[in-house]
Design an enzyme around this catalytic site. Sequence first.
Site, PDB file in Angstrom:
ATOM      1  N   HIS A  65       0.893  -1.269   0.162  1.00  0.00           N
ATOM      2  CA  HIS A  65      -0.103   0.044  -0.078  1.00  0.00           C
ATOM      3  C   HIS A  65       0.789   1.375   0.251  1.00  0.00           C
ATOM      4  CE1 HIS A  65      -2.925   3.044   1.316  1.00  0.00           C
ATOM      5  NE2 HIS A  65      -2.132   3.319   2.362  1.00  0.00           N
ATOM      6  N   ASP A  95       7.991  22.594 -25.712  1.00  0.00           N
ATOM      7  CA  ASP A  95       8.255  21.138 -25.070  1.00  0.00           C
ATOM      8  C   ASP A  95       9.345  21.265 -24.115  1.00  0.00           C
ATOM      9  OD1 ASP A  95       8.235  18.370 -24.466  1.00  0.00           O
ATOM     10  OD2 ASP A  95       7.771  17.977 -26.597  1.00  0.00           O
ATOM     11  N   TRP A 128       7.479  -0.319   3.929  1.00  0.00           N
ATOM     12  CA  TRP A 128       8.106   0.564   2.860  1.00  0.00           C
ATOM     13  C   TRP A 128       9.572   1.015   3.265  1.00  0.00           C
ATOM     14  CZ3 TRP A 128       9.334   5.823   1.855  1.00  0.00           C
ATOM     15  CH2 TRP A 128       8.963   6.819   2.979  1.00  0.00           C
ATOM     16  N   SER A 157      14.169   6.356 -13.303  1.00  0.00           N
ATOM     17  CA  SER A 157      13.084   7.032 -14.005  1.00  0.00           C
ATOM     18  C   SER A 157      12.879   8.492 -13.674  1.00  0.00           C
ATOM     19  CB  SER A 157      11.739   6.299 -13.738  1.00  0.00           C
ATOM     20  OG  SER A 157      10.461   7.375 -13.937  1.00  0.00           O
ATOM     21  N   SER A 158      12.753   8.471 -12.126  1.00  0.00           N
ATOM     22  CA  SER A 158      12.618   9.808 -11.399  1.00  0.00           C
ATOM     23  C   SER A 158      14.008  10.519 -11.741  1.00  0.00           C
ATOM     24  CB  SER A 158      12.461   9.809  -9.911  1.00  0.00           C
ATOM     25  OG  SER A 158      11.489   8.894  -9.544  1.00  0.00           O
ATOM     26  N   HIS A 185      13.624  11.543   4.116  1.00  0.00           N
ATOM     27  CA  HIS A 185      12.893  12.697   4.294  1.00  0.00           C
ATOM     28  C   HIS A 185      12.632  13.830   3.064  1.00  0.00           C
ATOM     29  CE1 HIS A 185      11.061  15.635   6.714  1.00  0.00           C
ATOM     30  NE2 HIS A 185      11.741  16.552   5.946  1.00  0.00           N
ATOM     31  N   GLU A 217      12.437  12.862  -0.020  1.00  0.00           N
ATOM     32  CA  GLU A 217      11.215  12.183  -0.573  1.00  0.00           C
ATOM     33  C   GLU A 217       9.807  12.845   0.023  1.00  0.00           C
ATOM     34  OE1 GLU A 217      10.814  10.515  -3.108  1.00  0.00           O
ATOM     35  OE2 GLU A 217       8.769   9.765  -2.917  1.00  0.00           O
ATOM     36  N   TYR A 252       9.015  15.762   0.842  1.00  0.00           N
ATOM     37  CA  TYR A 252       8.891  17.044   0.133  1.00  0.00           C
ATOM     38  C   TYR A 252       8.825  16.763  -1.438  1.00  0.00           C
ATOM     39  CZ  TYR A 252       9.887  18.759   4.704  1.00  0.00           C
ATOM     40  OH  TYR A 252       9.827  19.002   6.198  1.00  0.00           O
ATOM     41  N   SER A 278      -0.933  27.230  -4.592  1.00  0.00           N
ATOM     42  CA  SER A 278      -0.656  28.640  -4.826  1.00  0.00           C
ATOM     43  C   SER A 278      -0.762  29.128  -6.096  1.00  0.00           C
ATOM     44  CB  SER A 278       0.979  28.742  -4.720  1.00  0.00           C
ATOM     45  OG  SER A 278       1.484  28.094  -3.614  1.00  0.00           O
ATOM     46  N   HIS A 337      15.432  12.261  12.476  1.00  0.00           N
ATOM     47  CA  HIS A 337      14.341  12.316  13.270  1.00  0.00           C
ATOM     48  C   HIS A 337      13.347  11.099  13.091  1.00  0.00           C
ATOM     49  CE1 HIS A 337      12.030  15.022  10.068  1.00  0.00           C
ATOM     50  NE2 HIS A 337      11.934  13.679   9.763  1.00  0.00           N
ATOM     51  N   HIS A 338      13.607  10.353  11.694  1.00  0.00           N
ATOM     52  CA  HIS A 338      12.677   8.884  11.797  1.00  0.00           C
ATOM     53  C   HIS A 338      13.857   7.827  12.674  1.00  0.00           C
ATOM     54  CE1 HIS A 338      10.410  10.492   8.406  1.00  0.00           C
ATOM     55  NE2 HIS A 338      11.556  11.265   8.117  1.00  0.00           N
ATOM     56  N   THR A 380       7.488  26.421   6.922  1.00  0.00           N
ATOM     57  CA  THR A 380       6.080  25.734   6.696  1.00  0.00           C
ATOM     58  C   THR A 380       4.973  26.537   7.071  1.00  0.00           C
ATOM     59  OG1 THR A 380       7.266  23.878   7.050  1.00  0.00           O
ATOM     60  CG2 THR A 380       4.755  23.551   6.855  1.00  0.00           C
ATOM     61  N   LYS A 434       4.684  29.583   4.685  1.00  0.00           N
ATOM     62  CA  LYS A 434       3.731  29.226   3.635  1.00  0.00           C
ATOM     63  C   LYS A 434       2.000  29.278   3.981  1.00  0.00           C
ATOM     64  CE  LYS A 434       6.450  26.929   0.480  1.00  0.00           C
ATOM     65  NZ  LYS A 434       6.383  26.314  -0.720  1.00  0.00           N
ATOM     66  N   ARG A 493       1.631   0.916  15.189  1.00  0.00           N
ATOM     67  CA  ARG A 493       1.313   0.863  13.833  1.00  0.00           C
ATOM     68  C   ARG A 493       1.824  -0.720  13.428  1.00  0.00           C
ATOM     69  NH1 ARG A 493       5.854   4.685  10.692  1.00  0.00           N
ATOM     70  NH2 ARG A 493       4.874   3.972   8.680  1.00  0.00           N
TER      71      ARG A 493
HETATM   72  C1  HEM Z   1       6.050  20.900   9.651  1.00  0.00           C
HETATM   73  C2  HEM Z   1       6.569  19.831   8.859  1.00  0.00           C
HETATM   74  C3  HEM Z   1       7.031  18.547   9.200  1.00  0.00           C
HETATM   75  C4  HEM Z   1       7.655  18.093  10.552  1.00  0.00           C
HETATM   76  C5  HEM Z   1       8.319  18.904  11.490  1.00  0.00           C
HETATM   77  C6  HEM Z   1       7.742  16.597  10.251  1.00  0.00           C
HETATM   78  C7  HEM Z   1       8.226  15.830  11.260  1.00  0.00           C
HETATM   79  C8  HEM Z   1       8.172  14.355  11.271  1.00  0.00           C
HETATM   80  C9  HEM Z   1       8.862  13.666  11.969  1.00  0.00           C
HETATM   81  C10 HEM Z   1       9.491  14.010  13.141  1.00  0.00           C
HETATM   82  C11 HEM Z   1       8.828  12.347  11.768  1.00  0.00           C
HETATM   83  C12 HEM Z   1       9.006  11.088  12.453  1.00  0.00           C
HETATM   84  C13 HEM Z   1       8.158  10.513  13.431  1.00  0.00           C
HETATM   85  C14 HEM Z   1       8.554   9.242  13.887  1.00  0.00           C
HETATM   86  O1  HEM Z   1       8.614   8.352  13.075  1.00  0.00           O
HETATM   87  O2  HEM Z   1       8.471   9.065  14.977  1.00  0.00           O
HETATM   88  C15 HEM Z   1       7.788  12.186  10.634  1.00  0.00           C
HETATM   89  C16 HEM Z   1       7.391  11.264   9.845  1.00  0.00           C
HETATM   90  C17 HEM Z   1       6.999  11.273   8.450  1.00  0.00           C
HETATM   91  N1  HEM Z   1       6.541  12.434   7.893  1.00  0.00           N
HETATM   92 FE1  HEM Z   1       6.467  14.468   8.547  1.00  0.00          FE
HETATM   93  N2  HEM Z   1       7.194  16.056   9.273  1.00  0.00           N
HETATM   94  C18 HEM Z   1       6.737  17.430   8.561  1.00  0.00           C
HETATM   95  C19 HEM Z   1       6.034  17.332   7.216  1.00  0.00           C
HETATM   96  C20 HEM Z   1       5.912  16.452   6.426  1.00  0.00           C
HETATM   97  C21 HEM Z   1       5.641  16.392   5.249  1.00  0.00           C
HETATM   98  C22 HEM Z   1       5.192  17.583   4.376  1.00  0.00           C
HETATM   99  C23 HEM Z   1       5.162  15.001   4.738  1.00  0.00           C
HETATM  100  C24 HEM Z   1       4.838  14.636   3.385  1.00  0.00           C
HETATM  101  C25 HEM Z   1       4.054  15.009   2.482  1.00  0.00           C
HETATM  102  C26 HEM Z   1       5.715  14.270   5.837  1.00  0.00           C
HETATM  103  C27 HEM Z   1       5.569  12.769   5.592  1.00  0.00           C
HETATM  104  C28 HEM Z   1       6.039  12.160   6.523  1.00  0.00           C
HETATM  105  C29 HEM Z   1       5.860  10.781   6.807  1.00  0.00           C
HETATM  106  C30 HEM Z   1       5.667   9.651   5.439  1.00  0.00           C
HETATM  107  C31 HEM Z   1       6.469  10.283   7.763  1.00  0.00           C
HETATM  108  C32 HEM Z   1       6.533   8.620   8.129  1.00  0.00           C
HETATM  109  C33 HEM Z   1       7.543   7.784   7.507  1.00  0.00           C
HETATM  110  C34 HEM Z   1       7.110   6.516   8.202  1.00  0.00           C
HETATM  111  O3  HEM Z   1       7.601   6.367   9.058  1.00  0.00           O
HETATM  112  O4  HEM Z   1       6.398   5.580   7.622  1.00  0.00           O
HETATM  113  N3  HEM Z   1       5.916  15.194   6.768  1.00  0.00           N
HETATM  114  N4  HEM Z   1       7.670  13.799  10.326  1.00  0.00           N
HETATM  115 CU    CU Z   2      11.050  13.063   7.753  1.00  0.00          CU
END
Ligand code: HEM
Ligand code: CU
Lengths: 211, 351, 597
Positions: free
Chosen positions: C74, C103, C137, C167-168, C251, C253, C255, C266, C300-301, C326, C329, C448
């Site tokens: 998923h 183009d 994933w 590709s990317s 990370h 990614e 963005y 925007s 932070h992950h 952020t 914005k 999870r």
């Molecule tokens: C203010 C902006 C953001 C902050 C401070 C932030 C912070 C964090 C932190 C600290 C984690 C890790 C949490 C953990 O696993 O314990 C996390 C996980 C994640 N964040 Fe963000 N994030 C922000 C914005 C975003 C944005 C814009 C996206 C994507 C569009 C995003 C997607 C994700 C994803 C996919 C995970 C989890 C990955 C996983 O464990 O599968 N985050 N974020």
């Molecule tokens: Cu992150």
Amino acid sequence: MAQAVAHAPAHGTNTGIENRKLLMWLFLGSECLFFGSLIATYMVFKFDVIARGVGPFPHDVMINGVLHHGILDIPTTSASTFVLLMSSLTMVFAVYGAQHARPTLMKLSLLATIVLGLVFLGFQVYEFVTFVHEGLTLSTNLFGATFFLLTGFHGTHVGVGVLYLISMLAASMRRNGLGADAGAHVEIAGLYWHFVDIVWIVIFPLLYLMP
Amino acid sequence: MDDTRWARARAQTQRFLPVMALAVVAVLAAACETNLPQSTTVIEGSHNATLWVPYRMVFILAAIVFVAVMALTVIFSITYRERPGRTARQFHGNTRLEIVWTLIPIIIVTLISVPTVNAIVAEAQPIAANALRVDAIGHQWWFEFVYLDEKVTTANELHIPEGREVAFNLKSVDVIHSFWVPQLAGKTDMVPGHVNDIKFTALRARPEPYLGQCAEFCGTSHANMRFRVFVHTEADFAAWLKSAAANGANPASALEKQGQEIFMRSACIGCHTVQGSAAAGKVGPDLTHVGSRTTIGSGILVNTPETLEKWIANSADVKPGSKMPPMAKSDGGALSKEEITAVAAYLSGLK
Amino acid sequence: MATAAGTLAHHAESGVWSWLTTVDHKRIGVLYGITAFSFFIWGGVQALLIRTQLAVPNGEVIPATLYNQLFTMHALTMIFLAVMPLGASFSNFLTPLMIGARDVAFPRLNALSFWVFAGGAVILTSSFFFEAPGAGWFNYVPLAGRTYSPGQGIDFYVIGLTVLGLSSLMAALNFAVTIMNMRAPGMTMMRLPVFIWMVLIISFLLILALPPLTVALIELLFDRNYGTNFFNPAEGGDPILWQHLFWIFGHPEVYVLILPAMGIVSEVLPVFSRKPLFGYSAIVFAGMAIAFLGWAVWSHHMFTTGMGAVPRTIFAANTMLIAVPTGVKIFNWLGTMYGGSLRFNTAMSFSVAFIALFTIGGISGVMHASPPVDTQQQDTYFIIAHLHYVLVGGAVTGIFSGIFYWFPKMTGRLLDERLGMTQFWLWFIGVNMTFFPMHYLGLVGMPRRIYTYDNDLGWGFWNMFETVGAFVIAASVLLFVINFFRTMQQEPTASDNPWDAPTLEWATSSPPPEHDFDVIPVVRARDPLWYNRDHNIQAEQPTGEHIHLPPPSYYPLLLAVGVSVLAVGPISHIAFTALGAVIAVYGIWGWALEPTE
Ligand code: HEM
Ligand SMILES: [Cu+2]
Ligand SMILES: [Cu+2]
């Protein structure tokens, strides 16, 4: 002014850098991170390898009073490094030849670059074969793993570069050579070639010279 | 949007209002669950007490930001809705505002940083001199606990004293797991090849156990990798330690005796230990006092002779992927139904 | 062929062959869009299965192994095969139009990117017929190593992601060059539409972030198949190395996933607020700051992996800093609404909803930026709530806004607004029903990636509630599909600029001609069409010059087939690698010699 073609010619770009050249620059930026990650992997495990005590080791080490001879052959590799450096020089001549309408100089220099690249690859094959005979493989220890992966990918890049230059040389043998764009074509190939050399200039001291 | 459509929409909403109100009440009633044994906002351990300071801070600030941004979005959406006579004011920005709203998040994150750093520093304090030292070792899919000074080994049920620091070395023998007892402490991973540590003091003894659960995905039965923590008074803990350090109990009945014999000549001892017997396997949980545990299968089944039989017969039936091979003849093992009953009786007697 | 613009080397045809050989950025955009949306539905089906299993405690719908494969696939499907290529669909269709070009810089390379993407998608998805990857994933080792995942699933993951990464990378290089080099006269960098800025930033992120992932994948491939021990602790390897390499990519990614939506919003907000974007430069610089800081936060992950106090503090500080741009914005979007005359059609509604939903995700992000707090939230449903608010509430909501907004430009037809608004409300309600309670469930301790949970943990009610919400989302997506097919049956009657929008793509016909513009427009201000409107400037007159377009080519497709066949060698038989290499070499050869004049 409207541009007449969809893929803009060199002079029409906003940055003034021709599209293909810009593409190559950006691609090389990406490659920096690629080799950077491989080198980082090597550095991460560099000291662990000695700590674990499973040889062969890159350099001479004393473990529990026993001297283990390093497997790296620095004189030979210095020679191959010199060969690769020389190929960068001949590449410069090739670009000069292409840009100043001296096709013979260009072709000869391309040929020289190809030959030097092949010689470098020959050194590498020899080195790999020797190492395997001396008992260093991908799975022996992490030195083997990181060494073969890093130098192997570098060698692959040299190989791709050689193929690139061979096709360029072949194309230049056609009736109208590389066409009006010859300078740009060879220059872009040169960018790639120099980059691959520079990577080696980073790898060589890190891997071979630093104990 | 024209007025008739508005009126129609309003009439419809009004008709559904009582239904919606009822639904909300029902939802809230059903949702007011009071028994939340894995709640992270309960402070029963010192680790939680430390992290509660930034925890509370982020909640307060999050709530403020949430309300502010939602309110602005809704108010602007209503106030500046397109309607006859309204024209948009044309402007491109405002430097003073940009500065202000750059400062707002800076202030917010500063407010979070201070207690965060304090908590990080507090967590990094050295281990107390009188701490109880335990190796917690992750296995696919169960936890092993070794009391280092007391030389006691147990599995899936951890016993600790109240008011005394417990210092854990976190290890793993296979893949990455994570050690987590939400009401006592946050989680720390158990990474093979690394030794991590966490320490905390349970604040009070209580009869019901604290629930723990593996928090890093570790394969098929990750969801079934749970454990329990019993917090005792010092006296009770000393008594528990004493019994836990003893050898496995002798069989008390003929059936148990028969079970012991079968156990000792079967594949069981290749993996399990019963102190004071020939069984000295290291792959599976120590069974010396398995009869005194409240659950089996790392917290997924209540410990009764019946569930033990079920487990022994084919553990993968209750715990998918279980590394313990099936013992029942019907599932390719070596034991008959009667033999399994006897073994289960023996294990139940290992108090 | 003669047009108003003069003569034109014309290739527009219909039929399957014309799509297989197209190098037209608009058609490639459509190909990306349709493929990605199909995968979005497929990923959604997987999500519904997951939610069905979790609806009640001790659910027995889906067994453990399949469940683990489902949540892995998923995520992979949604991230790499749906949201990323949906972003690519917009950037393909719009980039040349919005910068006033005919183009992209390398049309055939563009086609190659799409076909290689398709190859990677087929490889990854076909794993269901053999063994799907099931280690999550982010595929942590040693679980993903040969010892603990002996089957072929992880190999599909490795090969699939390597091919998709290729590709990317090609697409990113292409778009970076296009935006840097091919802007119309007067289109300076600070007049670029915000959406284009975001595409440029994404391109740089991908160019720099993909290599660490590729290296990690190569090392895993070697560990699993060729005897190395990079990640095997028993032989001195280190599982944490994988986590670093993965998240250095991972990370940035995230963005890559969100920035297209930020760009879309925007563009949409000013148009339906009837006023210019508030704080253009602030939004652009905030985007750059986010992309820049995004490199220094990956750990932070990994707050719970046993990092020391110092790195935890540093990574926490960097992560919190990202909240600043952020927040800027979000405030600027609100500033755009302020004082406007807001027309709440479907596109606008989705954009405003984006602000609200994305903010919620941003807030929770800051909450677990604090490492001590994160020890209670990491790997719980609180994180699932966070990432779905940013990805579904953020990225996908923004994408729907973009679809409704640009549909007339892409197809010449306007999507039905009644169905659209119904879809919007179902979406808004469904997303909040499904994901908001996940915050709560995380806080009360639900980890999870669990396929089952006990009755006495108090999680039953909200799980059922979320499952209902998931089906509400499904209904919303279904309405969109109906809307799409109904609209496509109508005549294309949309005008060139039905919204009175300011950007260049609305200066040409709907849908645009193959050559995009009869005359390359001249840009005099940031919102060029509004400037021209307000200053009574007429469009440039055609000069009758010859417009040259690159001819269609089947070499991109051929080369992509070669690359894909080559790539499956390590998981099937080495003969495939040889065969693929032959096809690829032939493809490159033909490509190089093919006349483009
Ligand atoms: C203010 C902006 C953001 C902050 C401070 C932030 C912070 C964090 C932190 C600290 C984690 C890790 C949490 C953990 O696993 O314990 C996390 C996980 C994640 N964040 Fe963000 N994030 C922000 C914005 C975003 C944005 C814009 C996206 C994507 C569009 C995003 C997607 C994700 C994803 C996919 C995970 C989890 C990955 C996983 O464990 O599968 N985050 N974020
Ligand atoms: Cu992150
Ligand atoms: Cu686990």
